[in-house]
Design an enzyme around this catalytic site. Structure first.
Site, PDB file in Angstrom:
ATOM      1  N   SER A 111       0.834  -1.196   0.000  1.00 50.87           N
ATOM      2  CA  SER A 111       0.000   0.000   0.000  1.00 50.87           C
ATOM      3  C   SER A 111       0.869   1.246   0.000  1.00 50.87           C
ATOM      4  CB  SER A 111      -0.860  -0.022   1.264  1.00 50.87           C
ATOM      5  OG  SER A 111      -1.423   1.240   1.495  1.00 50.87           O
TER       6      SER A 111
ATOM      7  N   LYS B 143       2.259  -3.519   6.598  1.00 53.24           N
ATOM      8  CA  LYS B 143       2.622  -3.662   5.183  1.00 53.24           C
ATOM      9  C   LYS B 143       4.128  -3.542   4.999  1.00 53.24           C
ATOM     10  CE  LYS B 143      -1.429  -4.247   3.265  1.00 53.24           C
ATOM     11  NZ  LYS B 143      -1.763  -5.625   2.858  1.00 53.24           N
TER      12      LYS B 143
ATOM     13  N   TYR C  48      -1.508  -0.363  10.511  1.00 51.52           N
ATOM     14  CA  TYR C  48      -1.749  -1.039   9.231  1.00 51.52           C
ATOM     15  C   TYR C  48      -0.567  -0.821   8.271  1.00 51.52           C
ATOM     16  CZ  TYR C  48      -3.621  -1.564   4.489  1.00 51.52           C
ATOM     17  OH  TYR C  48      -3.797  -1.907   3.166  1.00 51.52           O
TER      18      TYR C  48
END
Ligand SMILES: NC(=O)c1ccc[n+]([C@@H]2O[C@H](COP(=O)([O-])OP(=O)(O)OC[C@H]3O[C@@H](n4cnc5c(N)ncnc54)[C@H](O)[C@@H]3O)[C@@H](O)[C@H]2O)c1
Length: 333
Positions: A124, A152, A148
């Site tokens: 991302s 990643k 989050y």
């Protein structure tokens, strides 16, 4: 190739399955259905006009993965399974690390045992964090600002180390910008649980009357109209990005990073106006204060994907809004 898609019934996985299958690859889907429904399989089959193989399994179940990789004679994996809500990642960090990082360790372990070495990972743009400059290119420093994004980045680092450990590994990390839109059939699209977090699903639900109005978080940013700007990418362009990436990495080794974005950004008001055109509906809206952590504007430099993968986006904001509207109406029918 025979390709396993983890998270295959999810939003991006389902569209990617269609593109891969239409290009002649065989797809096998795996999902634990924590954020998608089983009827997606039948919808994909309807679009493709053929049966596909689906396993309900969790990526943290390494033994199940080994068995599937071996039984299905898988050549390559696209790893999309994961939890994806930035806000929720602050509230449930253990779940996020266990699923996103733990799940990726489990998958890599299973691939090692099963002798599968080709992997595309759904990363991302959040790995970049606050922009030091724009557009973000793949060399931009990584400094994610939420759990989050850190998940990643940690998976990217694991995969980098894995590729360094042996020449056999062929890995690409795709850093998505803001996927929106739906398949042109209107049969599949984004199907968020509860109240959606992202702009496009909220706008779509306001248009159908399921939500009363759109909250706009700030209109005093230094952007074209004061509202936040994002690099929106049509999910079918993104799906085609996966196709080019997996075909490219199958012929290259190492660990590589690609931005998948359009290279341009649109404001909240631009998106809303385009959606009103596509739907013929008025979107009631209210401007409220800025949301902590929101950036005014960001977008991709997508030249590397063009140069090496020969991929670029071909669908515009109007295509994104029209396809979302078709999907939104269809799923309420
Ligand atoms: N949609 C976005 O805006 C966006 C942006 C950047 C990156 N990504 C990444 O792309 C991937 C796919 O995103 P999406 O938008 O399709 O999300 P999604 O929630 O629609 O799809 C993810 C799928 O993974 C499944 N899943 C979750 N945990 C699992 C587990 N432990 N085992 C098996 N299946 C599991 C869910 O049921 C779901 O079907 C995710 O990894 C996400 O982080 C998404």
């Amino acid at each position: 190739m025979r390709i396993l898609l983890t998270g295959g019934t999810g939003y991006i996985g389902s569209h990617t399955a269609i593109t891969l299958s239409s290009a002649g690859h065989e797809v096998v889907l795996l999902d634990n259905l924590c954020n998608s429904q089983i009827d997606v399989v039948a919808r994909i089959e309807k679009i493709l006009g053929k049966k596909i193989v689906f396993y309900q399994a969790d990526v943290r179940d390494t033994d199940a993965l080994i068995a599937i990789l071996q039984t299905e004679k898988i050549d390559a994996v696209i790893h999309l399974a994961g939890l994806k809500a930035v806000g929720e990642s602050w509230q449930k960090p253990i779940d996020y690390y266990a699923c996103n990082v733990g799940g990726s360790i489990s998958l890599a372990s299973a691939m090692k045992v099963a002798g599968v070495r080709i992997l595309v990972f759904s990363s991302s743009a959040t790995v970049y964090g606050d922009p030091k400059y724009l557009p973000y290119d793949e060399e931009h420093p990584t400094s994610p600002t939420n759990p989050y994004g850190r998940n990643k980045l940690q998976v990217e680092q694991l995969l980098h180390d894995l590729a360094n450990s042996s020449d056999e590994w062929c890995i690409t990390c795709l850093r998505y910008f803001n996927p929106v839109g739906a398949h042109e059939s209107g049969l599949i699209g984004e199907n968020p649980n509860g109240i959606p977090n992202n702009l496009m699903p909220v706008v779509a639900q306001v248009a159908t009357g399921r939500l009363p109005l759109l909250n706009i978080y700030g209109n005093d940013y230094e952007t074209i109209d004061g509202t936040g700007m994002r690099d929106y990418i049509h999910v079918m362009d993104l799906a085609e990005g996966h196709l080019t990436a997996i075909e490219w990495i199958a012929k290259n080794n190492g660990c590589h990073y690609f931005n998948l974005g359009s290279g341009t950004s649109h404001s909240v008001l631009e998106l809303v106006s385009e959606f009103e055109k596509a739907s013929g509906k008025t979107i009631p809206r209210k401007v409220i204060s800025r949301r902590e952590g929101d950036l005014p504007n960001y977008y991709a430099q997508a030249d590397k994907a063009l140069r090496l993968l020969h991929w670029k986006t071909s669908r515009n904001l109007s295509d994104m809004c029209e396809s979302t509207w078709r999907w939104e109406q269809q799923r309420l029918a």
